[in-house]
Scaffold this motif. Structure first.
Motif, PDB file in Angstrom:
ATOM      1  N   ASP A   9       0.938  -0.725  -0.094  1.00 58.45           N
ATOM      2  CA  ASP A   9      -0.757  -0.300  -0.178  1.00 58.45           C
ATOM      3  C   ASP A   9       1.145   1.086   0.137  1.00 58.45           C
ATOM      4  OD1 ASP A   9      -1.348   1.502   0.211  1.00 58.45           O
ATOM      5  OD2 ASP A   9      -2.567   1.617   2.551  1.00 58.45           O
ATOM      6  N   ILE A  10       0.803   1.966  -0.830  1.00 54.89           N
ATOM      7  CA  ILE A  10       1.958   3.112  -1.178  1.00 54.89           C
ATOM      8  C   ILE A  10       1.722   4.089  -0.081  1.00 54.89           C
ATOM      9  CG2 ILE A  10       0.453   5.104  -2.415  1.00 54.89           C
ATOM     10  CD1 ILE A  10       2.977   4.701  -3.930  1.00 54.89           C
ATOM     11  N   GLY A  31      -9.674   4.574  -5.355  1.00 54.76           N
ATOM     12  CA  GLY A  31      -8.680   3.901  -5.842  1.00 54.76           C
ATOM     13  C   GLY A  31      -7.140   4.607  -5.146  1.00 54.76           C
ATOM     14  N   VAL A  32      -5.945   5.088  -5.615  1.00 57.63           N
ATOM     15  CA  VAL A  32      -5.240   4.726  -4.907  1.00 57.63           C
ATOM     16  C   VAL A  32      -5.013   6.502  -4.572  1.00 57.63           C
ATOM     17  CG1 VAL A  32      -3.389   5.722  -6.490  1.00 57.63           C
ATOM     18  CG2 VAL A  32      -2.406   5.132  -5.077  1.00 57.63           C
ATOM     19  N   ALA A 114       1.149   2.180 -10.402  1.00 53.79           N
ATOM     20  CA  ALA A 114       0.956   2.163 -11.548  1.00 53.79           C
ATOM     21  C   ALA A 114      -0.042   3.053 -12.132  1.00 53.79           C
ATOM     22  CB  ALA A 114       0.533   1.025 -11.575  1.00 53.79           C
ATOM     23  N   SER A 116      -3.249   5.538 -14.152  1.00 55.48           N
ATOM     24  CA  SER A 116      -3.103   5.131 -14.894  1.00 55.48           C
ATOM     25  C   SER A 116      -4.177   3.168 -15.343  1.00 55.48           C
ATOM     26  CB  SER A 116      -3.206   5.403 -16.460  1.00 55.48           C
ATOM     27  OG  SER A 116      -3.707   6.574 -16.440  1.00 55.48           O
ATOM     28  N   THR A 117      -3.815   2.583 -14.626  1.00 58.72           N
ATOM     29  CA  THR A 117      -4.355   1.255 -14.811  1.00 58.72           C
ATOM     30  C   THR A 117      -4.963   0.799 -13.701  1.00 58.72           C
ATOM     31  OG1 THR A 117      -2.569   0.227 -13.103  1.00 58.72           O
ATOM     32  CG2 THR A 117      -1.856   0.397 -15.318  1.00 58.72           C
ATOM     33  N   GLY A 118      -6.019   1.534 -13.081  1.00 61.93           N
ATOM     34  CA  GLY A 118      -7.111   0.842 -12.221  1.00 61.93           C
ATOM     35  C   GLY A 118      -8.113   1.793 -13.464  1.00 61.93           C
ATOM     36  N   VAL A 119      -9.479   2.352 -12.742  1.00 64.05           N
ATOM     37  CA  VAL A 119     -10.478   3.188 -13.760  1.00 64.05           C
ATOM     38  C   VAL A 119     -10.039   3.846 -14.433  1.00 64.05           C
ATOM     39  CG1 VAL A 119     -11.551   3.212 -11.354  1.00 64.05           C
ATOM     40  CG2 VAL A 119     -10.599   4.880 -12.269  1.00 64.05           C
ATOM     41  N   TYR A 120      -8.618   4.257 -14.877  1.00 60.83           N
ATOM     42  CA  TYR A 120      -8.347   4.602 -16.013  1.00 60.83           C
ATOM     43  C   TYR A 120      -8.016   4.569 -17.607  1.00 60.83           C
ATOM     44  CZ  TYR A 120      -8.701   9.846 -14.034  1.00 60.83           C
ATOM     45  OH  TYR A 120      -9.046  11.344 -13.942  1.00 60.83           O
TER      46      TYR A 120
END
Ligand code: ADP
Length: 166
Positions: A9-10, A31-32, A114, A116-120
């Motif tokens: 977890d960042i 998200g993050v 990472a 843009s690799t989630g909801v985007y």
């Protein structure tokens, strides 16, 4: 300069700066972004309100408040629209502009999610190749930054980055 990958977890990382995959408003999201605002506390949102948002591919820095990280670098990744809308270039700009900000602020350790690799919806492997390439290119000319951590959130991404970094 060191480049590594961890699955974590960042918001838990004790580094000079964590990068936030924010949206154009910089006023929080899911998200993050949501996790970072929750962990940093209300003061982060207060500072973000003074920044007048952020264009896609650009980056802005704030303090980290209640986070273990000293600063947050907010960058806005592109929404994946099939790849013909400069998504690759915009994602590369997120990494380049975040690293430039880190350099300008004399930061030594920086962790990226990472972007843009989630909801985007950016394809994960394509995004990882862009992330690694741009950090690698940047590492040849860095003065202050001495460690970049790719902080991923799932096992598949961990394996992917380990493969690319080898
Ligand atoms: P975007 O809107 O840029 O796609 P997301 O937050 O939806 O951003 O997702 C970006 C990446 O961050 C995803 O791969 C997701 O798995 C990951 N992620 C979500 N929460 C965390 C967290 N707390 N620490 C690190 N990575 C996270």
């Amino acid at each position: 300069m060191l480049i590594e990958v961890i699955k974590e977890d960042i918001t838990k990382l004790q580094v000079d700066a964590i990068v936030n995959a924010a949206n154009n408003s910089l006023l929080g999201g899911g998200g993050v972004d949501g996790a970072i605002h929750t962990a940093a506390g209300e003061e982060l949102l207060k500072e973000c309100r003074t920044l007048n948002g952020c264009k896609t591919g650009e980056a802005k820095i704030t303090k980290g408040y209640k986070l273990p990280a000293k600063f947050v670098i907010h960058t806005v990744g592109p929404v994946w629209e099939g790849g013909k809308n400069s998504e690759d270039k915009l994602l590369a700009n997120c990494y380049i502009n975040s690293l430039k900000l880190a350099e300008e602020n004399n930061l030594e350790t920086i962790a990226f999610p990472a972007i843009s690799t989630g909801v985007y919806g950016f394809p994960k492997e394509r995004a990882a190749i862009i992330a690694v390439k741009n950090v690698w290119d940047f590492s040849k000319n860095t003065k202050n930054v001495r460690k970049v951590i790719f902080c991923v959130f799932d096992d598949a991404s961990l394996l992917l980055y380990q493969k690319l970094l080898r």
